[in-house]
Design an enzyme around this catalytic site. Structure first.
Site, PDB file in Angstrom:
ATOM      1  CB  CYS A 180      -9.079   1.782   7.154  1.00 11.66           C
ATOM      2  SG  CYS A 180     -10.572   1.044   6.859  1.00 11.66           S
ATOM      3  CD  GLU A 209      -2.690   1.032   2.443  1.00 10.72           C
ATOM      4  OE1 GLU A 209      -2.737   2.367   3.153  1.00 10.72           O
ATOM      5  OE2 GLU A 209      -3.151   0.118   2.923  1.00 10.72           O
TER       6      GLU A 209
END
Length: 693
Positions: free
Chosen positions: A186, A123
């Site tokens: 998140c 990521e």
């Protein structure tokens, strides 16, 4: 032993979306490829390989025209370019896409990008690609404090980065001229870590289910071990170590975002089997004690006062019967005696008949030694329902036993619970439950969301599913009627997860389709300018954005749309073209404005004095711009008060001149001007001098 399973468990939204996208593509195309391992879980990867989904580290290895899946971690722009020859299915997590947008925008505006995360994480590698690979990486507060004092810094975080550590990094940043910090962790990660901390504080043992290669699984282990020393990390049920588990343990179960539901269920099932085994062993011991007690009662002993219990049978006194009695008397006595032997328990469903209804409470004969009572709040899930309006004495009713003895000798019953169970059973039998919209009512705020009631059945609505916008105060939804769509049903735990956001999105989509269906080419509509770019202006025409191209802003040439239009300006436009498939609307603004030459004779009447800029000089005169699309001509004879050989002897391009209108011809698009007349009118002494000459 008690098992407590975390509410936020299993695949996160991004992972589930990526796995579903890969499986759908494999069903449609056959063999497909993922750029890197789709998920950090060996069991799932093995399943995917068996379904024709294979991992490639480099897109160059994929055959021409094949389908590749970009996993939820996302990739940099260079990877997209290298996939030009392939059919790309982009499953990048929306949270990660947002980070890409932030990084790209700020890198282009001269910010140094800093990423809180591991440099080798897929990521983070993808995020770094959106700033040209020039990001700096921060994994600790020490890394942050060692940064040089950049003029402009933009800090983002890997979506699974620990929130507390990110705070430490932010606080350790040196002073800079301009600094922007984006908390891009998140929310699912935050919720899982918070819930893991909460469970590990109240449980005597913790089980963390997930692949050890998963970053968020490792983080969950760290969180649990901080508060509970008996923490196990397992990738499947076969790795469970059950030797140290005791009958009185409270065991919490959490799982990483890459852990499939099947593996979680297997672990919980294994734990449940152990719990059942322990319960059976305990039951054997209890029965043994009861047998010993029965043997003791068989021996004559001195009676002792009976201890008080929650459920206590009244002593039965044999009535003094007359010398002669009938069979009916014997039957009545036997029946009464039999009732005293009836046993009921909490949670039992019984049928009874209504004896009386007083002040909203219902008295029910359930065949027990005493009648049961249904309090007003246990009659229906709808508090406005009055039992007297729906029941009458003698009606048969189904109830659930809440308490055998409420402390005053009464049996406490609930009709509401029976209704809820019936509704729940009906919901489970409905194969289309996740395609329907239900009406619910917000009941209470809980951690992470709202509990709502759907016909008496409790449903959990996550905070992220309450609205299409950010919800600041979840309490605003308590007591509010909500349209809910069931998004998840856990039959084993009798748990429903619902979404109000999904219904709002569906309604918005239907409204959007309705609006698109009403768009007609040639129609005039009112709109508001929302955004202006170099190529045109975007206008909101009732929830749909249409584009007025720069060539349709004005009749004349326009350097930039902002020369004519401004943001927030309300204008009338005409619909020129509609492309429903691509969701594009082409609008026109100039088409509703009068053409410049049609109004020229009114705006520039003969004899009026006008001012303009000299834009072009020709041998016979000079052209003066009165407005962007209208030029007037000063003939060489009208340039100065005296005869001249060249126009440049009097005026030059760029000069601002005042002229008198001599003639206007809209059809020929011609206006004749005189600079000479204005000079003579404004300076009569020049005229007198000319006359003398």
């Amino acid at each position: 032993m008690k098992i407590v399973v975390a509410e936020n468990i299993g695949f996160c939204f991004g992972v589930r979306r990526a796995v579903d996208a890969a499986r759908n593509a494999a069903c449609e195309k056959g063999a497909v490829y993922t750029l890197g391992e789709l998920i950090h879980n060996d069991f799932v990867l093995e399943e995917l390989r068996s379904e024709g989904i294979f991992a490639l580290q480099e897109p160059e290895r994929a055959p021409d025209g094949s389908t590749v899946i970009i996993r939820s971690h996302g990739v940099g722009p260079e990877v997209y370019k290298s996939c030009a020859r392939l059919n790309v299915v982009d499953a990048t997590c929306p949270f990660v896409e947002k980070i890409h947008e932030i990084v790209k925008e700020h890198a282009e505006n001269g910010y140094q990008i800093a990423i809180a995360g591991r440099p080798d994480h897929p990521e983070v590698i993808g995020i770094n690609g959106w700033c040209g690979g020039k990001a700096v990486f921060l994994q600790s507060a020490e890394d942050a404090s060692a940064l040089p004092a950049y003029d402009k810094l933009c800090l983002v975080a890997q979506t699974t980065f620990p929130y507390e550590l990110f705070d430490e990094i932010v606080n350790a940043l040196p002073t800079m001229s301009e600094r922007k910090v984006f908390y891009t962790i998140c929310p699912t990660t935050l919720e899982r870590q918070a819930e893991a901390a909460r469970l590990s504080k109240i449980c005597t043992a913790m089980i963390v289910v997930g692949d050890r290669n998963s970053a968020n699984t490792r983080k969950l282990c760290e969180v649990c071990r901080k508060w509970c020393k008996h923490t196990q990390s397992v990738s499947n049920h076969n790795e469970l170590s059950l030797e140290k588990i005791q009958t009185n343990d409270i065991i919490g179960v959490v799982a990483g975002a890459s852990t499939p539901d099947r593996i979680i269920r297997e672990v919980i099932t294994r734990m449940s089997e152990l719990e059942k085994t322990m319960a059976e062993e305990t039951e054997v011991e209890i029965k043994k004690v009861e047998t010993e007690a029965t043997d003791a009662v068989a021996q004559p002993v001195e009676a002792e006062p009976a201890a008080e219990t929650t459920e206590q049978a009244e002593p039965v006194k044999e009535p003094e019967a007359p010398a002669e009695h009938t069979d009916n008397a014997e039957a009545s006595f036997a029946e009464a005696f039999e009732k005293t032997l009836v046993r009921i328990r909490n949670g039992q469903i019984l049928k009874g008949s209504v004896v009386q209804i007083v002040d909203g409470e219902v008295c029910v004969n359930i065949g027990y030694k005493s009648d049961g009572f249904i309090p007003r709040n246990e009659y229906s899930s709808d508090p406005d329902v009055n039992p007297a309006d729906t029941l009458k004495v003698g009606d048969e009713i189904e109830v659930e036993v809440i308490k055998v003895n409420d402390g005053e000798g009464n049996v406490l019953l609930s009709r509401k619970n029976v209704e809820s169970k019936r509704v729940w059973d009906n919901l489970l039998q409905d194969d289309d439950i996740q395609d329907k919209v239900f009406t619910g009512v917000g009941k209470e705020v809980v951690k992470g969301g709202l509990i709502a009631s759907i016909d008496g059945v409790r449903a959990f609505v996550p905070a992220s599913q309450l609205s299409t916008k950010y919800v600041e105060n979840i309490g605003d939804y308590v007591g509010k009627e909500l349209k809910l769509k069931v998004i998840e049903v856990d039959k084993s735990r009798k748990r429903i997860v619902a979404s109000h956001k999904a219904v709002l999105a569906l309604e918005a989509e239907e409204a959007r389709k309705e609006k698109w269906g009403k768009l007609e080419v040639g129609a005039r509509v009112a709109g508001t300018v929302r955004r202006i770019t170099d190529f045109g202006a975007f206008v909101d025409i009732g929830g749909i954005d249409g584009l007025v191209h720069v060539t349709d802003v004005a009749w004349g040439r326009v350097k930039h749309p902002s020369d004519v239009l401004s943001i927030g300006q309300e204008i009338e436009v005409i619909i020129r073209d509609v492309d429903v498939e691509k969701q594009r609307v082409s609008l026109g603004y100039k088409q509703l404005q009068p053409k410049p030459w049609t109004m020229a004779d009114e705006k520039y009447p003969v004899g009026s004095v006008v001012e303009g800029k000299v834009v072009r000089i020709v041998p016979f005169g000079a052209f003066v711009a009165l407005e962007p699309t209208i030029d007037g001509l000063i003939h060489i004879s009208q340039v100065g008060v005296k005869r001249i050989v060249k126009v440049e002897d009097e005026i030059n391009v760029g000069d601002i001149v005042r002229c008198k209108v001599l003639e206007v011809n809209p059809e020929a698009k011609r206006i004749s001007l005189s600079r000479r007349d204005v000079i003579l009118d404004e300076h009569p002494e020049i005229l007198e001098e000319l006359v003398r000459e």
